[in-house]
Design a protein around this motif. Sequence first.
Motif, short mmCIF file in Angstrom:
data_model
loop_
_atom_site.label_atom_id
_atom_site.label_comp_id
_atom_site.label_asym_id
_atom_site.label_seq_id
_atom_site.Cartn_x
_atom_site.Cartn_y
_atom_site.Cartn_z
N VAL A 183 0.84 -1.21 0.00
CA VAL A 183 0.00 0.00 0.00
C VAL A 183 0.88 1.25 0.00
O VAL A 183 0.56 2.24 -0.68
N ARG A 184 1.99 1.22 0.73
CA ARG A 184 2.88 2.39 0.76
C ARG A 184 3.49 2.63 -0.63
O ARG A 184 3.62 3.78 -1.06
N ALA A 185 3.86 1.56 -1.33
CA ALA A 185 4.41 1.71 -2.68
C ALA A 185 3.36 2.29 -3.63
O ALA A 185 3.65 3.21 -4.41
N LEU A 186 2.15 1.78 -3.56
CA LEU A 186 1.06 2.29 -4.40
C LEU A 186 0.73 3.74 -4.05
O LEU A 186 0.41 4.55 -4.93
N HIS A 187 0.80 4.06 -2.77
CA HIS A 187 0.56 5.43 -2.31
C HIS A 187 1.58 6.38 -2.92
O HIS A 187 1.25 7.50 -3.34
N ALA A 188 2.85 5.94 -2.96
CA ALA A 188 3.90 6.78 -3.54
C ALA A 188 3.63 7.03 -5.02
O ALA A 188 3.81 8.16 -5.52
N VAL A 189 3.18 6.00 -5.73
CA VAL A 189 2.85 6.16 -7.15
C VAL A 189 1.66 7.11 -7.31
O VAL A 189 1.70 8.02 -8.14
N ALA A 190 0.61 6.90 -6.54
CA ALA A 190 -0.60 7.72 -6.66
C ALA A 190 -0.33 9.18 -6.29
O ALA A 190 -0.95 10.09 -6.84
N ARG A 191 0.59 9.39 -5.38
CA ARG A 191 0.85 10.75 -4.91
C ARG A 191 1.81 11.51 -5.82
O ARG A 191 1.65 12.71 -6.04
N HIS A 192 2.81 10.81 -6.34
CA HIS A 192 3.88 11.50 -7.07
C HIS A 192 3.91 11.21 -8.57
O HIS A 192 4.57 11.93 -9.32
N SER A 193 3.24 10.16 -9.00
CA SER A 193 3.32 9.78 -10.42
C SER A 193 1.94 9.54 -11.03
O SER A 193 1.79 8.76 -11.97
N ALA A 194 0.94 10.22 -10.49
CA ALA A 194 -0.46 9.93 -10.87
C ALA A 194 -0.88 10.71 -12.11
O ALA A 194 -1.64 11.67 -12.03
N THR A 195 -0.43 10.28 -13.27
CA THR A 195 -0.94 10.83 -14.52
C THR A 195 -2.33 10.25 -14.75
O THR A 195 -2.70 9.22 -14.15
N PRO A 196 -3.13 10.86 -15.61
CA PRO A 196 -4.45 10.28 -15.91
C PRO A 196 -4.36 8.82 -16.36
O PRO A 196 -5.20 8.00 -15.98
N ALA A 197 -3.35 8.51 -17.15
CA ALA A 197 -3.20 7.12 -17.63
C ALA A 197 -2.89 6.17 -16.48
O ALA A 197 -3.40 5.04 -16.44
N VAL A 198 -2.06 6.61 -15.55
CA VAL A 198 -1.71 5.76 -14.40
C VAL A 198 -2.93 5.53 -13.53
O VAL A 198 -3.18 4.41 -13.07
N LEU A 199 -3.72 6.56 -13.30
CA LEU A 199 -4.93 6.42 -12.48
C LEU A 199 -5.92 5.45 -13.13
O LEU A 199 -6.57 4.65 -12.44
N GLN A 200 -6.04 5.53 -14.43
CA GLN A 200 -6.94 4.60 -15.13
C GLN A 200 -6.41 3.17 -15.06
O GLN A 200 -7.18 2.22 -14.91
N GLU A 201 -5.09 3.02 -15.15
CA GLU A 201 -4.52 1.68 -15.05
C GLU A 201 -4.74 1.10 -13.65
O GLU A 201 -5.05 -0.09 -13.50
N MET A 202 -4.58 1.93 -12.62
CA MET A 202 -4.80 1.46 -11.25
C MET A 202 -6.23 0.97 -11.08
O MET A 202 -6.49 0.01 -10.36
N LEU A 203 -7.14 1.61 -11.75
CA LEU A 203 -8.54 1.18 -11.71
C LEU A 203 -8.73 -0.13 -12.48
O LEU A 203 -9.38 -1.07 -12.00
N ALA A 204 -8.12 -0.21 -13.65
CA ALA A 204 -8.33 -1.36 -14.53
C ALA A 204 -7.69 -2.64 -14.02
O ALA A 204 -8.24 -3.73 -14.22
N VAL A 205 -6.53 -2.54 -13.36
CA VAL A 205 -5.80 -3.75 -12.96
C VAL A 205 -6.13 -4.20 -11.53
O VAL A 205 -5.55 -5.15 -11.02
N GLY A 206 -7.07 -3.52 -10.88
CA GLY A 206 -7.52 -3.98 -9.57
C GLY A 206 -6.90 -3.31 -8.37
O GLY A 206 -7.14 -3.73 -7.23
N VAL A 207 -6.12 -2.26 -8.59
CA VAL A 207 -5.53 -1.56 -7.45
C VAL A 207 -6.61 -0.92 -6.59
O VAL A 207 -6.60 -1.03 -5.36
N VAL A 208 -7.57 -0.26 -7.22
CA VAL A 208 -8.63 0.42 -6.48
C VAL A 208 -9.46 -0.58 -5.69
O VAL A 208 -9.80 -0.36 -4.52
N ALA A 209 -9.79 -1.69 -6.32
CA ALA A 209 -10.56 -2.74 -5.63
C ALA A 209 -9.80 -3.26 -4.42
O ALA A 209 -10.39 -3.52 -3.36
N LYS A 210 -8.49 -3.41 -4.55
CA LYS A 210 -7.70 -3.91 -3.42
C LYS A 210 -7.64 -2.87 -2.29
O LYS A 210 -7.68 -3.22 -1.11
N LEU A 211 -7.55 -1.59 -2.64
CA LEU A 211 -7.55 -0.55 -1.62
C LEU A 211 -8.87 -0.55 -0.84
O LEU A 211 -8.88 -0.39 0.39
#
Length: 230
Positions: A159-187
């Motif tokens: 979760v800390r690694a994903l948090h770092a990505v979401a906070r510092h590298s969250a482009t629209p494409a990255v946010l959509q990928e996090m949704l598509a690959v199950g990151v949001v569901a896991k959170l």
Amino acid sequence: MEVSPAAAVAEVPPYFLCPISLEIMRDPVTLSTGITYDRRSIEQWLFADGGKGTCPEVVRVVADGVSSKAVKAALHVLCRLCPWGRNRVKAVEAGVVAVLVELLLDEGERRTAELAVVAIDHLCGCAEGRSELVAHPAGLAVVAKKAMRVSPATTESAVRALHAVARHSATPAVLQEMLAVGVVAKLLLVMQVGGGERAMVRAREMLKANARVWKDSPCLQAHLKASYPC
């Protein structure tokens, strides 16, 4: 004709000798560099002094799967080296992120998975590490997958690694990928089941910060939308 004792001793070809112990190799193993070592010698080298801080060699040990013992020893070394900025960058340049992701995809031992996720967590402390994780087709998905499946420590690191990505590298494409690959569901699962206080705090922060993108997405199942934090 007499043969001198020195001449009677057969000279051992150098390619039979381990470059670490300088002794004849009993169980040779060749790394991707083409260099051959004795398996026991390279294991002892890793345990004895942390691999002398040479990130590329340590990464190769993990990539080549010298042995379960050597891989875990190398992961311990990475976990000790990577909390510091310069070492993180060296490790990333040596290709460690892709190696760790592939290791997690293999569904190996629990302890190996735990160490690999901890190392990824450290590497996401730098922009180079986050970039490599996002660039790998399975990077975000496999880190999210290990949360709530291995150990509480693994969940926190994932979760800390994903948090770092979401906070510092969250482009629209990255946010959509996090949704598509199950990151949001896991959170959301971390929030529902309880993945540790710090993991839950970070999960909630990510979900709330990106609610405009994630909350009403058709990619999110109805029962998950119902549990989305306000």
